[in-house]
Motif scaffolding. Structure first.
Motif, PDB file in Angstrom:
ATOM      1  N   VAL A 119      13.649  -6.879   6.354  1.00  0.00           N
ATOM      2  CA  VAL A 119      13.468  -7.904   5.625  1.00  0.00           C
ATOM      3  C   VAL A 119      12.168  -8.718   5.829  1.00  0.00           C
ATOM      4  N   ALA A 120      11.775  -9.335   4.504  1.00  0.00           N
ATOM      5  CA  ALA A 120      10.482  -9.974   4.829  1.00  0.00           C
ATOM      6  C   ALA A 120      10.482 -11.203   5.411  1.00  0.00           C
ATOM      7  N   ASP A 121      11.439 -12.207   5.277  1.00  0.00           N
ATOM      8  CA  ASP A 121      11.762 -13.343   5.736  1.00  0.00           C
ATOM      9  C   ASP A 121      13.304 -13.642   6.186  1.00  0.00           C
ATOM     10  N   LEU A 122      13.642 -14.159   7.172  1.00  0.00           N
ATOM     11  CA  LEU A 122      15.208 -14.429   7.721  1.00  0.00           C
ATOM     12  C   LEU A 122      15.782 -15.377   6.594  1.00  0.00           C
ATOM     13  N   ASP A 123      14.939 -16.289   5.932  1.00  0.00           N
ATOM     14  CA  ASP A 123      15.470 -17.258   4.944  1.00  0.00           C
ATOM     15  C   ASP A 123      15.571 -16.821   3.756  1.00  0.00           C
ATOM     16  N   ALA A 124      14.483 -15.903   3.353  1.00  0.00           N
ATOM     17  CA  ALA A 124      14.409 -15.387   2.021  1.00  0.00           C
ATOM     18  C   ALA A 124      14.062 -13.821   2.098  1.00  0.00           C
TER      19      ALA A 124
END
Ligand code: TRP
Length: 344
Positions: free
Chosen positions: A146-151
Motif C-alpha cells: 500500500v502507498a499509505d496506511l491511512d490512504a
C-alpha cells in the motif's frame, strides 16, 4: 455540409448503440456464469466468494485463518449459506503461491485475502483489480503493498499485526537485567522481518545493548545458526518471521541446549518455548481481517479504507520455560501477564 454532419451523427449514435448492446450481452453472460457456479437456490440467495491464500502452516497463521472465518460470519457472511470460501495454502513455496493466486482469481473470488506478507505479495502480483485484504501483514508500506496506511490508494487494504518491538526488548531487559548482547534471528527472504529488525536494533541501542544479526537464507540453516548465535548472545529476539515460526521447535531445542532464552513477538511462540513477549491475539487479528473483508464485500473501496492497526499488546510469559532456564520473572510482570507455560 449538412449531409456530412448528419451522417457523422448517425454514425456516432450507431457506434454507441452497438457498444451498449455488446456491453449488455457481456453482463448477461457474466451473470449466467456466476449463477452456474452457485447452488440451485442461488436465485434467492446471492452467493459471494472469498479466496484466502495462506503463506504457510504455523500455529499463528492457522489461528488467523480460523479468525477470518469467524469475522466474516460475525458480519453476516456465513460459509455455505451466502458465502463460498476458496482456501489455498502455499506451504512457503513461491511458485505455488503464484499458481494458487491465479486459481483463486479464476474461481471468481469477489475479495481475496492474503495471510502473511509473501501470500499477500503473490496476490498483489496477480491482480490490480480484485480487492485484496491483508491478513496480518507487519509492514504493508515496506512490503510495497500500500502507498499509505491511512490512504492505501489501490485495490489493497487490510490488517497489520505490527507489534511494539521496543517494549518487548524493554521487557527482556527487566527480566534479564544483566543482558548485554541480543541476537536477532530472522529470514533474509521475508520483507515483513526487515522493519522489525531495524526497530529492534534501534531499541537495543537505546537500552545500551549490543545487537548481532543472524539472517537465515533457508530453513535448513536454522539449527546450525541457532547453535552459533546461542554461544554469542545473552538472549535471542525473534520478529514476526514465518520461516522461524515454522521451525520454532528446532529453535527452542537448540537454544535450550545452550541455556539461551528466547523473546519472540507472538504468544504462540512463547507457548512453544519462548520466555515472554508483548503480543497480539492471533485469532483476533483474523477476526478483524474477516470483518474488513466483509466491509469490502458490502462495497467499501480498499483505496480509501485505512489499514487497521492494533493499539495494545498483551504481556505473555511462559513461567515453566523460565524455570527450566533458571530465570526468575519479576513478580510485577508475572502479576499482569498471561502465563502460557504455567500448570496451576
Ligand atoms: N506478520 C507476518 C507477516 O507479515 C505474519 C505473521 C502473523 C506471523 N503472525 C505471525 C509470523 C506469527 C510469525 C509469527 O508475514
Amino acid at each position: 455540409m449538412k449531409n456530412k454532419a448528419l451522417i457523422a451523427s448517425v454514425a456516432v449514435i450507431a457506434v454507441i448503440l452497438v457498444g451498449f448492446f455488446a456491453y449488455q450481452l457481456g453482463q448477461q453472460s457474466n451473470s449466467a456464469d456466476s449463477t452456474a457456479d452457485s447452488t440451485t437456490e442461488s436465485s434467492t440467495v446471492e452467493m459471494k466468494t472469498v479466496g484466502i491464500l495462506q503463506y504457510v502452516s504455523h500455529n499463528a497463521l492457522d489461528q488467523i485463518h480460523q479468525g477470518i472465518i469467524e469475522g466474516l460470519a460475525e458480519s453476516g457472511y456465513v460459509e455455505g449459506e451466502n458465502l463460498t470460501i476458496e482456501f489455498q495454502n502455499g506451504q512457503a513455496d513461491q511458485s505455488r503461491l503464484n499458481t494458487m493466486s491465479q486459481q483463486l482469481i479464476s474461481e471468481g473470488s469477489d475479495v481475496l485475502v492474503g495471510i502473511a506478507t509473501p501470500a499477500a505479495q503473490a496476490l498483489a502480483n496477480a491482480t490490480t483489480e480484485i480487492p485484496i485484504v491483508l491478513g496480518a501483514v507487519t509492514d504493508p508500506v515496506g512490503a510495497g503493498l500500500v502507498a499509505d496506511l491511512d490512504a492505501p490508494g489501490g485495490n489493497i487494504t487490510g490488517v497489520s499485526d505490527q507489534t511494539p518491538v521496543a517494549a518487548v526488548l524493554q521487557l527482556a531487559q527487566e527480566i534479564l537485567p544483566e543482558a548485554a548482547t541480543v541476537g536477532i534471528l530472522y529470514s533474509s527472504a521475508e520483507d515483513n522481518s526487515q522493519a522489525q529488525v531495524a526497530q529492534a536494533q534501534a531499541a537495543a541501542a537505546d537500552l545500551g545493548v549490543e545487537t548481532k544479526l543472524f539472517a537465515v537464507n533457508s530453513s535448513n540453516e536454522i539449527a546450525q545458526t541457532v547453535q552459533v548465535m546461542a554461544a554469542q548472545v545473552d538472549y535471542i529476539f525473534i520478529p514476526l518471521d514465518n520461516t522461524i515460526a515454522n521451525a520454532m521447535e528446532t529453535v527452542v531445542q537448540e537454544a535450550d541446549a545452550a541455556n539461551t532464552p528466547i523473546f519472540p513477538s507472538v504468544d504462540t511462540m512463547v507457548e512453544q518455548g519462548g520466555i515472554a513477549t508483548i503480543g497480539l491475539n492471533q485469532f483476533q487479528i483474523g477476526v478483524e481481517t474477516g470483518k474488513m473483508a466483509a466491509q469490502i464485500l458490502d462495497g467499501a473501496d480498499p483505496a480509501t479504507t485505512p489499514v487497521y492497526l492494533f493499539t495494545e499488546g498483551e504481556t505473555i510469559i511462559n513461567s515453566q520455560q523460565a524455570a527450566k532456564l533458571g530465570i526468575t520473572i519479576p513478580a510485577d510482570i508475572v502479576s499482569e501477564a498471561t502465563d502460557l507455560g504455567g500448570e496451576e
